[in-house]
Design a protein around this motif. Structure first.
Motif, PDB file in Angstrom:
ATOM      1  N   GLU A 237       0.849  -1.175   0.000  1.00 47.71           N
ATOM      2  CA  GLU A 237       0.000   0.000   0.000  1.00 47.71           C
ATOM      3  C   GLU A 237       0.890   1.231   0.000  1.00 47.71           C
ATOM      4  OE1 GLU A 237      -3.464   0.084   2.595  1.00 47.71           O
ATOM      5  OE2 GLU A 237      -3.007  -1.973   3.176  1.00 47.71           O
ATOM      6  N   SER A 238       0.519   2.214  -0.798  1.00 48.02           N
ATOM      7  CA  SER A 238       1.288   3.446  -0.874  1.00 48.02           C
ATOM      8  C   SER A 238       0.320   4.623  -0.899  1.00 48.02           C
ATOM      9  CB  SER A 238       2.169   3.462  -2.130  1.00 48.02           C
ATOM     10  OG  SER A 238       2.919   4.645  -2.206  1.00 48.02           O
ATOM     11  N   TYR A 239       0.502   5.559   0.022  1.00 47.07           N
ATOM     12  CA  TYR A 239      -0.366   6.726   0.123  1.00 47.07           C
ATOM     13  C   TYR A 239       0.486   7.990   0.066  1.00 47.07           C
ATOM     14  CZ  TYR A 239      -3.756   3.313   1.863  1.00 47.07           C
ATOM     15  OH  TYR A 239      -4.587   2.238   1.992  1.00 47.07           O
ATOM     16  N   SER A 240      -0.034   9.013  -0.581  1.00 50.30           N
ATOM     17  CA  SER A 240       0.694  10.271  -0.656  1.00 50.30           C
ATOM     18  C   SER A 240      -0.273  11.442  -0.557  1.00 50.30           C
ATOM     19  CB  SER A 240       1.495  10.372  -1.961  1.00 50.30           C
ATOM     20  OG  SER A 240       0.631  10.453  -3.079  1.00 50.30           O
ATOM     21  N   GLY A 241       0.265  12.576  -0.130  1.00 52.97           N
ATOM     22  CA  GLY A 241      -0.520  13.795  -0.023  1.00 52.97           C
ATOM     23  C   GLY A 241       0.388  15.009  -0.002  1.00 52.97           C
ATOM     24  N   ASP A 242      -0.157  16.170  -0.351  1.00 52.11           N
ATOM     25  CA  ASP A 242       0.606  17.418  -0.392  1.00 52.11           C
ATOM     26  C   ASP A 242       0.604  18.071   0.987  1.00 52.11           C
ATOM     27  OD1 ASP A 242       1.136  17.140  -3.090  1.00 52.11           O
ATOM     28  OD2 ASP A 242      -0.704  18.184  -3.683  1.00 52.11           O
ATOM     29  N   TYR A 243       1.803  18.410   1.448  1.00 55.05           N
ATOM     30  CA  TYR A 243       1.951  19.040   2.751  1.00 55.05           C
ATOM     31  C   TYR A 243       2.617  20.406   2.595  1.00 55.05           C
ATOM     32  CZ  TYR A 243       4.113  20.119   7.253  1.00 55.05           C
ATOM     33  OH  TYR A 243       4.533  20.757   8.390  1.00 55.05           O
ATOM     34  N   SER A 244       2.026  21.430   3.197  1.00 54.24           N
ATOM     35  CA  SER A 244       2.600  22.775   3.189  1.00 54.24           C
ATOM     36  C   SER A 244       3.420  22.957   4.457  1.00 54.24           C
ATOM     37  CB  SER A 244       1.486  23.834   3.104  1.00 54.24           C
ATOM     38  OG  SER A 244       0.772  23.719   1.895  1.00 54.24           O
ATOM     39  N   TYR A 245       4.733  22.868   4.303  1.00 56.45           N
ATOM     40  CA  TYR A 245       5.662  23.018   5.439  1.00 56.45           C
ATOM     41  C   TYR A 245       5.722  24.476   5.899  1.00 56.45           C
ATOM     42  CZ  TYR A 245      10.152  22.569   7.928  1.00 56.45           C
ATOM     43  OH  TYR A 245      11.151  22.601   8.855  1.00 56.45           O
ATOM     44  N   ASP A 246       5.926  25.403   4.985  1.00 52.00           N
ATOM     45  CA  ASP A 246       5.814  26.860   5.150  1.00 52.00           C
ATOM     46  C   ASP A 246       6.291  27.366   6.518  1.00 52.00           C
ATOM     47  OD1 ASP A 246       4.708  26.642   2.683  1.00 52.00           O
ATOM     48  OD2 ASP A 246       2.684  27.228   3.265  1.00 52.00           O
ATOM     49  N   PRO A 247       7.578  27.251   6.821  1.00 52.30           N
ATOM     50  CA  PRO A 247       8.021  27.613   8.175  1.00 52.30           C
ATOM     51  C   PRO A 247       8.284  29.108   8.343  1.00 52.30           C
ATOM     52  CG  PRO A 247       9.872  26.802   6.915  1.00 52.30           C
ATOM     53  CD  PRO A 247       8.669  26.697   6.011  1.00 52.30           C
ATOM     54  N   TRP A 248       8.134  29.573   9.580  1.00 49.66           N
ATOM     55  CA  TRP A 248       8.650  30.857  10.029  1.00 49.66           C
ATOM     56  C   TRP A 248       9.951  30.598  10.779  1.00 49.66           C
ATOM     57  CZ3 TRP A 248       7.210  35.853   9.254  1.00 49.66           C
ATOM     58  CH2 TRP A 248       5.962  36.072   8.663  1.00 49.66           C
ATOM     59  N   MET A 249      10.950  31.451  10.548  1.00 50.88           N
ATOM     60  CA  MET A 249      12.246  31.316  11.213  1.00 50.88           C
ATOM     61  C   MET A 249      12.639  32.645  11.846  1.00 50.88           C
ATOM     62  SD  MET A 249      13.796  29.206   8.051  1.00 50.88           S
ATOM     63  CE  MET A 249      12.593  30.049   7.032  1.00 50.88           C
ATOM     64  N   PHE A 250      13.140  32.580  13.075  1.00 55.17           N
ATOM     65  CA  PHE A 250      13.576  33.756  13.816  1.00 55.17           C
ATOM     66  C   PHE A 250      15.058  33.583  14.132  1.00 55.17           C
ATOM     67  CE2 PHE A 250       9.109  32.958  14.576  1.00 55.17           C
ATOM     68  CZ  PHE A 250       8.539  34.181  14.235  1.00 55.17           C
ATOM     69  N   ASN A 251      15.879  34.479  13.575  1.00 57.09           N
ATOM     70  CA  ASN A 251      17.327  34.293  13.574  1.00 57.09           C
ATOM     71  C   ASN A 251      18.023  35.276  14.509  1.00 57.09           C
ATOM     72  OD1 ASN A 251      16.625  32.595  11.450  1.00 57.09           O
ATOM     73  ND2 ASN A 251      17.224  34.068   9.886  1.00 57.09           N
ATOM     74  N   LEU A 252      19.109  34.813  15.107  1.00 58.56           N
ATOM     75  CA  LEU A 252      20.003  35.651  15.894  1.00 58.56           C
ATOM     76  C   LEU A 252      21.421  35.223  15.544  1.00 58.56           C
ATOM     77  CD1 LEU A 252      20.569  37.745  18.115  1.00 58.56           C
ATOM     78  CD2 LEU A 252      20.427  35.876  19.782  1.00 58.56           C
ATOM     79  N   SER A 253      22.253  36.184  15.106  1.00 54.13           N
ATOM     80  CA  SER A 253      23.584  35.818  14.632  1.00 54.13           C
ATOM     81  C   SER A 253      24.584  36.936  14.892  1.00 54.13           C
ATOM     82  CB  SER A 253      23.555  35.491  13.131  1.00 54.13           C
ATOM     83  OG  SER A 253      23.193  36.650  12.383  1.00 54.13           O
ATOM     84  N   VAL A 254      25.851  36.586  14.725  1.00 52.75           N
ATOM     85  CA  VAL A 254      26.961  37.534  14.769  1.00 52.75           C
ATOM     86  C   VAL A 254      27.549  37.610  13.368  1.00 52.75           C
ATOM     87  CG1 VAL A 254      29.247  38.030  15.732  1.00 52.75           C
ATOM     88  CG2 VAL A 254      27.456  37.056  17.189  1.00 52.75           C
ATOM     89  N   GLY A 255      27.888  38.824  12.924  1.00 50.19           N
ATOM     90  CA  GLY A 255      28.399  39.002  11.575  1.00 50.19           C
ATOM     91  C   GLY A 255      29.707  39.759  11.538  1.00 50.19           C
ATOM     92  N   TYR A 256      30.384  39.596  10.410  1.00 50.90           N
ATOM     93  CA  TYR A 256      31.649  40.317  10.164  1.00 50.90           C
ATOM     94  C   TYR A 256      31.586  40.928   8.778  1.00 50.90           C
ATOM     95  CZ  TYR A 256      36.631  41.334   9.844  1.00 50.90           C
ATOM     96  OH  TYR A 256      37.838  41.977   9.706  1.00 50.90           O
ATOM     97  N   LYS A 257      31.947  42.217   8.685  1.00 50.56           N
ATOM     98  CA  LYS A 257      31.857  42.942   7.418  1.00 50.56           C
ATOM     99  C   LYS A 257      33.248  43.408   6.986  1.00 50.56           C
ATOM    100  CE  LYS A 257      30.092  47.044   7.661  1.00 50.56           C
ATOM    101  NZ  LYS A 257      29.111  48.151   7.780  1.00 50.56           N
ATOM    102  N   PHE A 258      33.527  43.257   5.697  1.00 47.54           N
ATOM    103  CA  PHE A 258      34.768  43.777   5.163  1.00 47.54           C
ATOM    104  C   PHE A 258      34.498  44.337   3.766  1.00 47.54           C
ATOM    105  CE2 PHE A 258      34.447  39.310   4.105  1.00 47.54           C
ATOM    106  CZ  PHE A 258      34.822  39.229   2.769  1.00 47.54           C
ATOM    107  N   SER A 259      35.353  45.224   3.333  1.00 45.87           N
ATOM    108  CA  SER A 259      35.193  45.910   2.060  1.00 45.87           C
ATOM    109  C   SER A 259      36.308  45.518   1.102  1.00 45.87           C
ATOM    110  CB  SER A 259      35.194  47.439   2.253  1.00 45.87           C
ATOM    111  OG  SER A 259      34.132  47.836   3.109  1.00 45.87           O
ATOM    112  N   PHE A 260      36.025  45.658  -0.186  1.00 45.48           N
ATOM    113  CA  PHE A 260      37.045  45.395  -1.212  1.00 45.48           C
ATOM    114  C   PHE A 260      36.836  46.340  -2.384  1.00 45.48           C
ATOM    115  CE2 PHE A 260      33.442  42.751  -2.229  1.00 45.48           C
ATOM    116  CZ  PHE A 260      33.346  42.814  -3.613  1.00 45.48           C
TER     117      PHE A 260
END
Length: 260
Positions: A237-260
Motif C-alpha cells: 500500500e502506498s499513500y501520498s498527499g501534499d503538505y505545506s511546510y511553510d516555516p517561520w524562522m527567527f534568527n540571531l547571529s553575529v556578523g563580520y563585514k569587510f570591504s574590497f
C-alpha cells in the motif's frame, strides 16, 4: 593533487578571465563594496496542515485526511551577503534543520491497530537554502541598519523515517513501512536589522524574521517484511498527499563585514 594538476590548464585561463572581469567592473560600480558573513542560530516554527492522502497504487481506491503538526525546533544557519551599493545587497543563506517529529498523527498511522495510539510516529530533517535581494533604507553612517528582502528558497527534506514503536508493531504482522518526503522550490521574504558595534567596527549583531514557502509530497508505504511465495500476492500500500511546510524562522547571529 593529481586531479588538480589534470585540470590546471582549464582552471588557469578561467581564473584569469574572472579576475579580468572583476577588474573591468562591468556593472559600472564605484566606491567600496561590502561583504558580510553572518553565523548564528534560529528557531523554526513549521506549519500545521491538514493533508489529504490518496492511494497511489489505485488498488484500494481509498483516501483519508490527517493532521500533520511537526514540532518547533532550533538549528544553526549562516549567510554570505554582497552589497554592491549602499542600499542593496544579494544574500545567499543556508539553514541546517534539526530533526522534526510529527505529532497528532494517530488518525493517520493506525494501520488497523485499534488498541494503540501513535504519537510522534515520523521524523524528518529540513535544510533550507535561500537567495534573496535585500534593501537597506538608511545610509552606511547609521549604526543600526534595518532591511527587507525577498527571493527564492529550496527546501531539502532529506530522508524521513518511521519511529521505532510503529516499525516494531508492523514487524509483528510481518510488515514493514517507510516514510519519504521530497524537496520543494518556493519563495522567501525576510525583515531584519544589523546592529554595528561602532562606526568603524567590522563586527555586528543581526536579528531577523524569515518566511519560506515550501510544499512537498508526503508518502507512506507498507509492504511485506519478506518476499511472499510465488503464488501469494504481496501486501503493498502506498499513500501520498501534499503538505505545506511553510516555516517561520527567527534568527540571531553575529556578523563580520569587510570591504574590497
Amino acid at each position: 593533487m593529481k586531479r588538480i594538476l589534470k585540470f590546471s590548464p582549464i582552471l588557469a585561463p578561467l581564473a584569469l578571465a574572472v579576475s579580468s572581469t572583476v577588474s573591468a567592473n562591468p556593472l559600472g560600480l564605484t566606491g567600496p563594496q561590502d561583504m558580510i558573513i553572518r553565523v548564528g542560530g534560529y528557531y523554526i516554527e513549521p506549519n500545521d496542515d491538514q493533508v489529504s492522502f490518496v492511494d497511489e497504487t489505485f488498488e484500494y481506491f481509498d483516501a483519508f485526511r490527517s493532521n500533520v503538526d511537526p514540532g518547533s525546533e532550533w538549528g544553526w544557519y549562516m549567510n554570505l551577503e554582497w552589497k554592491p551599493t549602499e542600499h542593496w545587497g544579494i544574500e545567499l543563506g543556508y539553514m541546517d534543520g534539526d530533526s522534526h517529529s510529527s505529532s497528532h498523527g494517530d488518525d493517520f498511522f493506525t494501520f488497523g491497530f485499534d488498541d494503540v495510539d501513535y504519537r510522534d510516529v515520523v521524523s524528518f530533517d529540513a535544510d533550507i537554502s535561500t537567495l534573496s535581494l535585500k534593501y537597506y533604507p538608511l545610509d552606511d553612517t547609521c549604526m543600526v541598519q534595518p532591511y527587507i528582502g525577498g527571493g527564492i528558497s529550496y527546501t531539502d527534506f532529506g530522508t524521513g523515517k518511521l519511529r521505532r514503536e510503529l516499525r516494531d508493531d508492523l514487524a509483528d504482522f510481518g510488515l514493514r513501512g517507510d516514510f519519504d518526503m521530497g524537496y520543494a522550490w518556493g519563495y522567501t521574504w525576510q525583515m531584519g536589522m544589523d546592529f554595528n558595534f561602532g562606526r568603524d567596527s567590522s563586527w555586528l549583531v543581526n536579528v531577523a524574521a524569515m518566511y519560506a514557502r515550501s510544499e512537498t509530497d508526503l508518502r507512506v508505504r507498507v509492504f511485506d517484511d519478506v518476499p511472499p511465495p510465488p503464488d501469494v500476492d504481496p501486501i503493498f500500500e502506498s499513500y501520498s498527499g501534499d503538505y505545506s511546510y511553510d516555516p517561520w524562522m527567527f534568527n540571531l547571529s553575529v556578523g563580520y563585514k569587510f570591504s574590497f
